[in-house]
Write an enzyme that holds these catalytic residues in place. Structure first.
Site, PDB file in Angstrom:
ATOM      1  N   CYS A 117      40.852  -6.342 -22.588  1.00 63.57           N
ATOM      2  CA  CYS A 117      40.170  -5.558 -23.608  1.00 63.57           C
ATOM      3  C   CYS A 117      40.329  -3.855 -23.388  1.00 63.57           C
ATOM      4  O   CYS A 117      40.864  -3.268 -24.364  1.00 63.57           O
ATOM      5  CB  CYS A 117      38.783  -5.855 -23.583  1.00 63.57           C
ATOM      6  SG  CYS A 117      38.374  -7.469 -23.926  1.00 63.57           S
ATOM      7  N   GLU A 139      33.363  -9.733 -30.692  1.00 64.70           N
ATOM      8  CA  GLU A 139      32.551 -10.238 -29.729  1.00 64.70           C
ATOM      9  C   GLU A 139      32.646  -9.219 -28.446  1.00 64.70           C
ATOM     10  O   GLU A 139      33.088  -8.190 -28.403  1.00 64.70           O
ATOM     11  CB  GLU A 139      33.559 -11.490 -29.018  1.00 64.70           C
ATOM     12  CG  GLU A 139      35.102 -10.928 -28.765  1.00 64.70           C
ATOM     13  CD  GLU A 139      35.086 -10.316 -27.458  1.00 64.70           C
ATOM     14  OE1 GLU A 139      34.107 -10.331 -26.689  1.00 64.70           O
ATOM     15  OE2 GLU A 139      36.347  -9.660 -27.036  1.00 64.70           O
TER      16      GLU A 139
END
Length: 472
Positions: free
Chosen positions: A270, A154
């Site tokens: 992230c 993603e």
């Protein structure tokens, strides 16, 4: 198409809602019964602009449903997305326990051909480990079902994830060259066809390259941020302004303006985790990724830059001082507090005896839990000297405050009442961790300005606040 999503976290929910929005039949599975009950009522457990509306509409129109039964999810579809967490271990490597557990559960309930799609951020080689785990369980079952593992990382920005999914700039698919892998590629192309009607966005590659692409993208962006932060720190020392430098280099089309903003460090789920995981992958492969080690170190140091500025101005002992803090989430349009700079700054101030009064438009509750956890860890080593409080409004943070700290660049913080700040802040100091304000303008209001890599204009002490008010 019929699709199952295992995991109802950030990536899983956005993927489920967006795939349902274009007509697919989605079943989303999670072991958290309370979360599934909440989702069945159309309520998202996370904050993401536009997500609640997508969930409510697709549940109502019966394209999206939720379950705690993994067997139902496996039997529902041939396409099964793994969207569970991969938290960092102590050495920085990704913890794959949840991913491999899901692989075992899929294999346990498989009743035919399945495409197992890794959408979780995973290190290179995870696709092979997932395939090995599925084969192991199938052998135990004496089952001969065909399957293949696809890597489909993603690239969703928190705060803009819906738009990123519906209008992607690229769709990365990692498959193998076997007949099953090529069958899976055709299915995945069909699944993503509605999102690339104007031009081809699919990037097809082998599984390992797809896995590395995700880490490489986040590591590159983190590197740009840390590079600008280091230049900002240099700019302060040599009398330059990093905002002018940014404009100068960003105008070069080879560089561009994205992720060139200096600040008080990056955070989130992230960048920090993925940089450390890629460093660990390099170690395991016998490759020292020295640039990324420097990026990680630089970012940890950058989170303390505002604290160092505060200490330089007010001293190490901050007892009896109160700081207003605007912004707690690691970035705007999210309530994500993972590795947010605000946590480092607030904890450092509290440990030095200060009171911190903080406000965020959406992250107040997640921030409260995060800071309770952080400060509880410090209490084990001794009593806390200061305190941390959540305010109901940004104005409430200013009550009896000596100085203002801006940690997150929410729109509502970009154009405050500077006259009110000058009249309210006892020490008239603003520590701008996102370079939102013009130093010269704040000086006009008699405010002391401390930004990141910017020359602070001397506060105008010759004109009183009341004179400025009358003049305006």
């Amino acid at each position: 198409m019929r699709v199952s999503i295992i995991g109802s976290g950030y990536v899983g929910l956005v993927t489920a809602a967006c795939l349902a929005e274009v007509g697919n039949k989605i079943l989303c599975c999670d072991i958290d019964e309370a979360k599934i009950a909440q989702l069945k009522n159309g309520q998202s457990p996370i904050y993401e602009p536009g997500l609640d509306e997508l969930l409510e509409r697709n549940i109502r129109e019966q394209r999206l449903d939720f379950t705690t039964r993994i067997e139902d999810a496996v039997n529902h579809a041939e396409l099964i997305f793994i969207c569970v967490g991969t938290p960092p271990r102590e050495d920085g490597s990704a913890d794959l326990r949840h991913v491999l557990k899901v692989a075992q559960q899929i294999a346990t309930h498989m009743n035919g051909f399945k495409v197992i799609i890794n959408k979780s951020t995973v290190p290179v080689g995870t696709g092979e480990r997932v395939a090995d785990e599925v084969r192991r369980v199938l052998v135990q079952r004496n089952a001969l079902h065909a399957f293949t593992v696809v890597s489909n990382p993603e690239f969703l920005k928190e705060g803009a994830a819906i738009d990123d999914f519906l209008r992607p700039d690229r769709i990365v698919l990692g498959t193998d060259s076997t007949p099953a892998g090529q069958r899976a590629l055709r299915m995945m192309k069909s699944l993503y066809a509605p999102f690339q009607r104007h031009h081809e966005r699919l990037m097809c590659m082998d599984v390992r390259s797809a896995e590395l692409t995700k880490y490489a993208a986040n590591a590159m962006l983190a590197t740009r941020i840390s590079f600008m932060n280091e230049l900002a720190n240099l700019a302060e020392k040599i009398g330059a302004d990093i905002e002018q430098v940014r404009a100068g280099i960003g105008s070069d089309p080879r560089i561009g303006f994205s992720f060139l903003y200096a600040g008080c460090g990056y955070g989130g789920s992230c960048f920090p985790k993925d940089v450390r995981a890629l460093i660990q992958t390099g170690e395991e492969a016998g490759e020292n990724l020295s640039i990324l080690r420097a990026v990680n170190h630089s970012n940890q140091r950058q989170k303390r830059v505002l604290v160092e500025k505060i200490i330089q101005r007010f001293g190490e002992d901050l007892s009896n001082m109160t700081f207003a803090m605007w912004g707690l989430a690691f970035k705007p349009e999210t309530d994500d507090m993972r590795e947010a700079s605000s946590r480092t700054i607030a904890a450092e101030l509290v440990l030095r005896g200060a009171k911190v009064q903080a406000f965020d438009p959406v992250a107040n509750e997640t921030a409260r839990r995060a800071m309770e956890e952080d400060l509880a860890a410090f209490r084990q080593d001794g009593p806390l000297l200061g305190e941390f409080e959540i305010a109901k409004t940004q104005e409430e943070t200013l009550f009896n405050a000596d100085a203002l700290i801006v940690c997150t660049e929410w729109r509502m913080f970009k154009s405050p009442d500077f006259l009110m700040l000058s009249r309210t802040l006892r020490q008239k100091a603003v520590f701008d961790g996102r370079n939102l304000y013009d130093p010269a303008l704040l000086a006009d209001y008699g405010l002391i300005y401390e930004g990141i890599g910017r020359r602070a204009e001397p506060a105008d002490q010759g004109l009183s606040v009341e004179q400025m008010r009358l003049a305006s």
